[in-house]
Scaffold this active site. Sequence first.
Site, PDB file in Angstrom:
ATOM      1  N   LYS A 196       1.180  -1.678  -0.308  1.00 17.36           N
ATOM      2  CA  LYS A 196       0.188  -0.304   0.192  1.00 17.36           C
ATOM      3  C   LYS A 196       0.467   1.495   0.056  1.00 17.36           C
ATOM      4  O   LYS A 196       0.646   2.039   0.739  1.00 17.36           O
ATOM      5  CB  LYS A 196      -0.789   0.503   1.322  1.00 17.36           C
ATOM      6  CG  LYS A 196      -2.303  -1.135   1.759  1.00 17.36           C
ATOM      7  CD  LYS A 196      -3.264  -1.214   1.875  1.00 17.36           C
ATOM      8  CE  LYS A 196      -3.749  -2.613   1.977  1.00 17.36           C
ATOM      9  NZ  LYS A 196      -4.202  -3.183   1.260  1.00 17.36           N
ATOM     10  N   CYS A 197       1.903   1.510  -0.633  1.00 13.78           N
ATOM     11  CA  CYS A 197       2.761   2.338  -0.828  1.00 13.78           C
ATOM     12  C   CYS A 197       3.008   3.640  -1.946  1.00 13.78           C
ATOM     13  O   CYS A 197       2.467   2.226  -3.041  1.00 13.78           O
ATOM     14  CB  CYS A 197       4.674   1.863  -0.579  1.00 13.78           C
ATOM     15  SG  CYS A 197       5.920   2.705  -0.841  1.00 13.78           S
ATOM     16  N   GLY A 198       3.458   4.342  -2.688  1.00 14.05           N
ATOM     17  CA  GLY A 198       3.149   4.956  -3.431  1.00 14.05           C
ATOM     18  C   GLY A 198       4.126   4.709  -4.507  1.00 14.05           C
ATOM     19  O   GLY A 198       4.114   4.949  -5.368  1.00 14.05           O
ATOM     20  N   PHE A 199       5.019   3.353  -3.742  1.00 20.47           N
ATOM     21  CA  PHE A 199       6.342   2.549  -4.033  1.00 20.47           C
ATOM     22  C   PHE A 199       6.709   0.955  -5.579  1.00 20.47           C
ATOM     23  O   PHE A 199       6.533   0.527  -5.645  1.00 20.47           O
ATOM     24  CB  PHE A 199       7.747   2.373  -3.677  1.00 20.47           C
ATOM     25  CG  PHE A 199       8.043   4.080  -4.349  1.00 20.47           C
ATOM     26  CD1 PHE A 199       8.456   4.902  -4.576  1.00 20.47           C
ATOM     27  CD2 PHE A 199       8.228   4.763  -2.580  1.00 20.47           C
ATOM     28  CE1 PHE A 199       9.447   6.254  -4.276  1.00 20.47           C
ATOM     29  CE2 PHE A 199       9.350   5.705  -2.505  1.00 20.47           C
ATOM     30  CZ  PHE A 199       9.174   6.662  -3.074  1.00 20.47           C
ATOM     31  N   THR A 200       4.782   0.794  -4.545  1.00 17.04           N
ATOM     32  CA  THR A 200       3.740  -0.293  -5.315  1.00 17.04           C
ATOM     33  C   THR A 200       3.790  -0.595  -6.149  1.00 17.04           C
ATOM     34  O   THR A 200       4.800  -2.211  -6.581  1.00 17.04           O
ATOM     35  CB  THR A 200       2.878  -0.433  -4.364  1.00 17.04           C
ATOM     36  OG1 THR A 200       2.931  -0.232  -3.156  1.00 17.04           O
ATOM     37  CG2 THR A 200       2.539  -2.454  -4.598  1.00 17.04           C
TER      38      THR A 200
END
Length: 162
Positions: A37-41
């Site tokens: 659930k990360c911007g980098f996912t």
Amino acid sequence: MGMKTIFDFTALSNKGKEINFDEFKGHVLLIVNTASKCGFTPQYKALEELYKKYKDQGLVILGFPCDQFGHQEPGSDEEIASFCEVNFGVTFPLMAKVEVNGDKASPIFKYLKKSTSGFLGSSIKWNFTKFLISKDGQTIKRFSPVTKPMSLESSIINFLNE
């Protein structure tokens, strides 16, 4: 026995099976702490592309899910695996969820941080920090979360050709 190398460690797969890193000798290893659930996912997609492109030449990518950054990996190992498969078609191995900082940090991450300390400070700053390890385990390069997986390609090729 001299200094430890990455091949002296073991870790649990996301199915709870113990993986002995000795089996990765002679392979180029890319170890990444991941989160769903990360911007980098979306980097999962590029990591998978790299894996597909180079796995037959000896690249192994290991994703270590971690929930230490903004609680962005709340799921169980099973949920994480299914998310990665469904959303990004991930086929590279995922490990059991670990901590990467603090006293309870996975020994592998303690080792990786120590081996690259001084670079970005030793603690892991966020999800998708990447460690690229040469076939003999002697050279470890650390890349920050913002470094796009595809920009590691030339380093991967160099390590594969060593």
